[in-house]
Enzyme design. Structure first.
Site, PDB file in Angstrom:
ATOM      1  N   CYS A  73     104.720 -38.068  -8.346  1.00 18.53           N
ATOM      2  CA  CYS A  73     104.008 -36.952 -10.516  1.00 18.53           C
ATOM      3  C   CYS A  73     104.482 -35.788 -10.614  1.00 18.53           C
ATOM      4  O   CYS A  73     105.314 -34.767  -9.541  1.00 18.53           O
ATOM      5  CB  CYS A  73     102.266 -36.703 -10.123  1.00 18.53           C
ATOM      6  SG  CYS A  73     101.107 -37.453  -9.758  1.00 18.53           S
ATOM      7  N   GLU A  75     103.726 -32.967 -12.128  1.00 15.90           N
ATOM      8  CA  GLU A  75     103.266 -31.635 -11.685  1.00 15.90           C
ATOM      9  C   GLU A  75     103.670 -31.429 -10.131  1.00 15.90           C
ATOM     10  O   GLU A  75     104.939 -30.132  -9.683  1.00 15.90           O
ATOM     11  CB  GLU A  75     101.502 -31.520 -11.314  1.00 15.90           C
ATOM     12  CG  GLU A  75     101.169 -31.393 -12.207  1.00 15.90           C
ATOM     13  CD  GLU A  75     100.611 -33.397 -12.552  1.00 15.90           C
ATOM     14  OE1 GLU A  75     101.265 -34.171 -12.568  1.00 15.90           O
ATOM     15  OE2 GLU A  75      99.998 -33.615 -12.759  1.00 15.90           O
TER      16      GLU A  75
HETATM   17  N1  THU Z   1     100.950 -39.192 -13.112  1.00 16.13           N
HETATM   18  C1  THU Z   1     101.350 -37.759 -13.244  1.00 16.13           C
HETATM   19  O1  THU Z   1     102.426 -37.350 -12.825  1.00 16.13           O
HETATM   20  N2  THU Z   1     100.321 -37.052 -12.810  1.00 16.13           N
HETATM   21  C2  THU Z   1      99.051 -36.658 -12.867  1.00 16.13           C
HETATM   22  O2  THU Z   1      98.527 -35.595 -12.736  1.00 16.13           O
HETATM   23  C3  THU Z   1      98.587 -37.607 -12.507  1.00 16.13           C
HETATM   24  C4  THU Z   1      99.290 -38.744 -12.742  1.00 16.13           C
HETATM   25  C5  THU Z   1     101.425 -39.577 -12.813  1.00 16.13           C
HETATM   26  C6  THU Z   1     102.314 -41.112 -11.987  1.00 16.13           C
HETATM   27  C7  THU Z   1     102.343 -42.192 -12.405  1.00 16.13           C
HETATM   28  O3  THU Z   1     103.696 -42.713 -13.007  1.00 16.13           O
HETATM   29  C8  THU Z   1     102.076 -42.201 -13.781  1.00 16.13           C
HETATM   30  O4  THU Z   1     101.622 -40.969 -14.272  1.00 16.13           O
HETATM   31  C9  THU Z   1     100.453 -42.897 -13.702  1.00 16.13           C
HETATM   32  O5  THU Z   1      99.422 -43.235 -12.913  1.00 16.13           O
END
Ligand code: THU
Length: 163
Positions: A73, A75
């Site tokens: 993710c 973050e």
């Molecule tokens: N994702 C994030 O980058 N941060 C979050 O807090 C939730 C989900 C990303 C993971 C994945 O690449 C995409 O969003 C779909 O879940």
């Protein structure tokens, strides 16, 4: 038996123009980071921008992988980059936003549990609350003064001391 309740607190803004200029700039950097995300599988583009205590801004975005769990993710990409490059500098603010190629995101992003836990580690590491600014493509902005408002009952290092 006692039933208890936990309260969380956050501030909701109707528009990002209600944030101060510094926070608007940070959110803008998170939006720019989301444009650079590598998300060919979900088409969901997330950007995070951290403002460190020394004024440096560190950004990150989601990095996906064909073996799905190997991705990370936005973050955590941002927070681990800050931890790697500025290990002794506290994080003041994290702005997080997202956009999708498939639909319009009209509400603030709500970070996943693993990212909440990662953010909590850096509050503990630097003994400093991190303000969290959450935004979608449009719509309201939510601001928390600490990860405690997003992750009540978080796992804490004190638990390890009892092992
Ligand atoms: N994702 C994030 O980058 N941060 C979050 O807090 C939730 C989900 C990303 C993971 C994945 O690449 C995409 O969003 C779909 O879940």
């Amino acid at each position: 038996m006692v039933k208890k309740e936990l309260k969380i607190a956050f501030t909701e803004y109707d528009s990002e123009t209600e944030l101060n200029q510094m926070e608007q700039d940070l959110l803008q950097k998170a939006r720019q980071a989301s444009d650079l995300a590598y998300a060919p599988y979900s088409n969901f583009f997330v950007g995070a921008a951290l403002l460190l205590e020394n004024g440096v801004v560190v950004t990150g975005n989601n990095q996906e992988n064909v073996a799905y769990p190997s991705g990370l993710c936005a973050e955590r990409v941002a927070i681990y980059a800050a931890g790697a490059q500025y290990p002794n500098v506290a994080i003041n603010i994290i702005a997080i936003t997202c956009k999708s190629k498939l639909f319009h995101v009209d509400e603030p992003l709500s970070p996943c549990g693993a990212c909440r836990q990662a953010i909590s580690e850096y509050e503990m590491r630097h003994h400093k609350n991190i303000r969290i600014i959450l935004a979608g493509e449009t719509g309201k902005i939510r601001v928390m003064e600490s990860i405690a408002d997003l992750l009540p009952f978080m796992f804490k290092a004190e638990a390890l001391k009892r092992l």
